[in-house]
Design an enzyme around this catalytic site. Structure first.
Site, PDB file in Angstrom:
ATOM      1  N   TYR A   1      -4.407  86.705  -0.087  1.00 39.73           N
ATOM      2  CA  TYR A   1      -5.127  86.687  -1.347  1.00 39.73           C
ATOM      3  C   TYR A   1      -5.355  85.009  -1.177  1.00 39.73           C
ATOM      4  O   TYR A   1      -6.523  84.784  -1.687  1.00 39.73           O
ATOM      5  CB  TYR A   1      -4.061  86.789  -2.568  1.00 39.73           C
ATOM      6  CG  TYR A   1      -4.160  88.228  -2.858  1.00 39.73           C
ATOM      7  CD1 TYR A   1      -4.726  88.850  -3.679  1.00 39.73           C
ATOM      8  CD2 TYR A   1      -3.152  88.874  -2.108  1.00 39.73           C
ATOM      9  CE1 TYR A   1      -4.573  90.310  -4.153  1.00 39.73           C
ATOM     10  CE2 TYR A   1      -2.818  90.307  -2.587  1.00 39.73           C
ATOM     11  CZ  TYR A   1      -3.768  90.745  -3.463  1.00 39.73           C
ATOM     12  OH  TYR A   1      -3.835  92.171  -3.838  1.00 39.73           O
TER      13      TYR A   1
ATOM     14  N   LYS B   1      -7.027  96.306   0.366  1.00 37.99           N
ATOM     15  CA  LYS B   1      -6.856  95.255   1.267  1.00 37.99           C
ATOM     16  C   LYS B   1      -5.483  95.502   1.861  1.00 37.99           C
ATOM     17  O   LYS B   1      -4.532  96.206   1.465  1.00 37.99           O
ATOM     18  CB  LYS B   1      -6.965  93.864   0.620  1.00 37.99           C
ATOM     19  CG  LYS B   1      -6.489  93.739  -0.789  1.00 37.99           C
ATOM     20  CD  LYS B   1      -4.766  94.031  -0.713  1.00 37.99           C
ATOM     21  CE  LYS B   1      -3.882  93.097   0.213  1.00 37.99           C
ATOM     22  NZ  LYS B   1      -2.554  93.436  -0.085  1.00 37.99           N
TER      23      LYS B   1
HETATM   24  P1  NAD Z   1       3.466 102.253  -0.869  1.00 38.43           P
HETATM   25  O1  NAD Z   1       4.598 102.288   0.046  1.00 38.43           O
HETATM   26  O2  NAD Z   1       4.135 102.081  -2.362  1.00 38.43           O
HETATM   27  O3  NAD Z   1       2.604 103.561  -1.099  1.00 38.43           O
HETATM   28  C1  NAD Z   1       2.079 104.046   0.196  1.00 38.43           C
HETATM   29  C2  NAD Z   1       1.449 105.576   0.143  1.00 38.43           C
HETATM   30  O4  NAD Z   1       1.288 105.851   1.447  1.00 38.43           O
HETATM   31  C3  NAD Z   1       2.726 106.315  -0.356  1.00 38.43           C
HETATM   32  O5  NAD Z   1       2.076 107.302  -1.259  1.00 38.43           O
HETATM   33  C4  NAD Z   1       3.103 106.997   0.897  1.00 38.43           C
HETATM   34  O6  NAD Z   1       3.681 108.447   0.887  1.00 38.43           O
HETATM   35  C5  NAD Z   1       1.777 107.178   1.862  1.00 38.43           C
HETATM   36  N1  NAD Z   1       1.989 107.124   3.004  1.00 38.43           N
HETATM   37  C6  NAD Z   1       1.257 108.045   4.075  1.00 38.43           C
HETATM   38  N2  NAD Z   1       1.898 107.901   5.245  1.00 38.43           N
HETATM   39  C7  NAD Z   1       2.906 106.789   5.291  1.00 38.43           C
HETATM   40  C8  NAD Z   1       3.627 106.270   6.357  1.00 38.43           C
HETATM   41  N3  NAD Z   1       3.386 106.510   7.505  1.00 38.43           N
HETATM   42  N4  NAD Z   1       4.252 105.516   6.017  1.00 38.43           N
HETATM   43  C9  NAD Z   1       4.530 104.921   4.531  1.00 38.43           C
HETATM   44  N5  NAD Z   1       3.902 105.441   3.392  1.00 38.43           N
HETATM   45  C10 NAD Z   1       2.954 106.400   3.984  1.00 38.43           C
HETATM   46  O7  NAD Z   1       2.427 101.069  -0.722  1.00 38.43           O
HETATM   47  P2  NAD Z   1       1.468 100.250  -1.711  1.00 38.43           P
HETATM   48  O8  NAD Z   1       2.193  99.201  -2.168  1.00 38.43           O
HETATM   49  O9  NAD Z   1       0.987 100.999  -2.657  1.00 38.43           O
HETATM   50  O10 NAD Z   1       0.236  99.577  -0.547  1.00 38.43           O
HETATM   51  C11 NAD Z   1      -0.762 100.616  -0.219  1.00 38.43           C
HETATM   52  C12 NAD Z   1      -1.835  99.688   0.215  1.00 38.43           C
HETATM   53  O11 NAD Z   1      -2.246  99.135  -0.894  1.00 38.43           O
HETATM   54  C13 NAD Z   1      -1.659  98.666   1.263  1.00 38.43           C
HETATM   55  O12 NAD Z   1      -2.716  98.409   2.239  1.00 38.43           O
HETATM   56  C14 NAD Z   1      -1.540  97.331   0.469  1.00 38.43           C
HETATM   57  O13 NAD Z   1      -1.761  96.194   1.185  1.00 38.43           O
HETATM   58  C15 NAD Z   1      -2.423  97.574  -0.606  1.00 38.43           C
HETATM   59  N6  NAD Z   1      -2.031  97.112  -1.994  1.00 38.43           N
HETATM   60  C16 NAD Z   1      -2.793  96.415  -2.795  1.00 38.43           C
HETATM   61  C17 NAD Z   1      -2.654  95.672  -3.989  1.00 38.43           C
HETATM   62  C18 NAD Z   1      -3.688  95.114  -4.722  1.00 38.43           C
HETATM   63  O14 NAD Z   1      -3.341  94.573  -5.805  1.00 38.43           O
HETATM   64  N7  NAD Z   1      -4.976  95.150  -4.278  1.00 38.43           N
HETATM   65  C19 NAD Z   1      -1.320  95.608  -4.194  1.00 38.43           C
HETATM   66  C20 NAD Z   1      -0.295  96.356  -3.638  1.00 38.43           C
HETATM   67  C21 NAD Z   1      -0.745  97.118  -2.369  1.00 38.43           C
END
Ligand code: NAD
Length: 361
Positions: free
Chosen positions: A214, A130
């Site tokens: 959420y 999401k």
């Molecule tokens: P994060 O920044 O920790 O991870 C993002 C990943 O994408 C990294 O591995 C990064 O290297 C990669 N990436 C590739 N291209 C990129 C770019 N151009 N810029 C930045 N990163 C890039 O992010 P996250 O917190 O893991 O969030 C990722 C997704 O998951 C988002 O859509 C967020 O809304 C969702 N999320 C969901 C939950 C949940 O509980 N369901 C919790 C946190 C995040």
């Protein structure tokens, strides 16, 4: 009648095995575990990876990352062969990997559509984080691409599979609170500097896309209704570098067809632990830490009595339930509970909230 393999062996010695053979074949044939490729090895992937590993029906079989060293380290942990590590350029070659049934998209929001569509075209089922996308049109294209490829699409709304949230829904549906009149919900946090979440191109918008979603989604699953009217405000108080592109605060009200009113807020400027409070004509319930990975706590006055139910489950239990559900749907050709259409509806309401707040997305 259910037979274990031991029962069956005993029957064999009694020459009765042949009589029950069709029953055993139908009920006990073990299904192949669903193999997942994880795209984006960031924070959420760190929760999904161990969660999927703890299911009965899922395993990690491939990784997709721009950082080979990180991918190699994680591959060693999950016994992923080096030939099953991809990057963003050669990702489409995953089509030829028979060990990958599904792809888990854990990238920044604006990349969800591209990688969901590429995964579908590669013939893989998609579990997408999401918010589903950053635009309604992207969400529609994702659904269309998965339909055209005849693959399943699920949005990773883990609260749909989480026992405390499910218990709250059940109490409301069973009338334990009487007629629900109002809901309050909020979720936010104090954003650090230099996060993609404050880059509008990558995030789509501010905290509503990230965490406000959420509360929005919870009001829909708690009421079982779709909002009929929405009005909203947005503001930015801390005019520092964090909020050059996205807003800091959003507050919105939704009126549901039954007349239930929901009041929600989200922020990137303060710690706002996720919760909801539901007011009914005969009782109430509140879930604290409703949207985080552990420490959920349900309290209330329902069916004429007080309840107080802390949930002892620990991370990554939400991710176990989520992966278990999607893999089960793939194995049994079922529609996931939080299919693409569920993500699309949230995208439509998010768009309406921003429109009402005077922000173009
Ligand atoms: P994060 O920044 O920790 O991870 C993002 C990943 O994408 C990294 O591995 C990064 O290297 C990669 N990436 C590739 N291209 C990129 C770019 N151009 N810029 C930045 N990163 C890039 O992010 P996250 O917190 O893991 O969030 C990722 C997704 O998951 C988002 O859509 C967020 O809304 C969702 N999320 C969901 C939950 C949940 O509980 N369901 C919790 C946190 C995040």
């Amino acid at each position: 009648m259910e037979l274990t393999r031991r029962d069956f062996a005993k029957l064999g010695t009694l020459s009765l095995a042949a009589r029950f053979a069709p029953v055993l074949n139908a009920q006990a044939a073990p299904k192949k575990k669903i193999g997942y490729a994880v795209i984006g090895l960031g924070r959420i992937a760190d929760h999904f990876l161990p969660g999927a590993g703890l299911t009965s029906n899922s395993k990690i079989t491939a990784l997709v990352s721009g950082h080979r060293d990180k991918a190699d380290r994680i591959a060693a942990q999950y016994a992923v062969p080096s030939g099953s590590i991809y990057n963003y350029e050669n990702f489409d070659e995953i089509a030829h990997n028979p060990n990958v049934d599904a792809v888990y998209v854990a990238l920044p929001n604006s990349m969800h559509a591209e990688y969901t569509i590429r995964a579908a075209r590669a013939g893989k089922h998609v579990l997408c984080e999401k918010p589903m996308s950053t635009k309604v049109a992207e969400a529609e294209s994702m659904i269309a691409a998965c339909k055209a490829a005849n693959v399943k699409l699920m949005i990773a709304y883990r609260c749909h599979y989480e026992p405390t949230n499910l218990r709250a829904i059940r109490l409301i549906r069973d009338g334990a609170l009487g007629q629900v009149q109002a809901i309050e919900s909020s979720f936010g946090f104090n954003m650090g500097p230099n996060e993609w979440r404050t880059n509008k191109k990558l995030a789509g918008g501010g905290p509503l896309f990230d965490v406000g979603i959420y509360s929005l989604n919870a009001c829909r699953y708690l009421t079982g209704e779709e909002p009929a009217a929405i009005s909203a405000y947005a503001s930015t108080i801390d005019h520092d570098a964090r909020f050059a592109e996205v807003e800091e605060n959003v507050a919105w009200t939704m009126k549901f067809p039954s007349g239930i009113l929901a009041t929600c807020s989200t922020t990137y400027g303060a710690n706002m632990p996720g919760y909801y409070h539901v007011h009914g004509s005969k009782g109430w319930l509140q879930v604290d830490n409703a949207f985080v990975y552990e420490g959920l706590h349900l309290r209330g006055f329902v069916n004429g009595a007080d309840i107080d139910e802390p949930n002892p489950a620990r991370d990554p239990s939400h991710f176990v339930a989520e992966a278990e559900h999607f893999s089960h749907c793939i194995q049994n050709n079922l529609q996931p509970k939080s299919a693409g259409e569920e993500g699309l509806r949230d995208m439509q309401y998010i768009t309406e909230i921003y429109r009402s707040a005077g922000i173009s997305i």
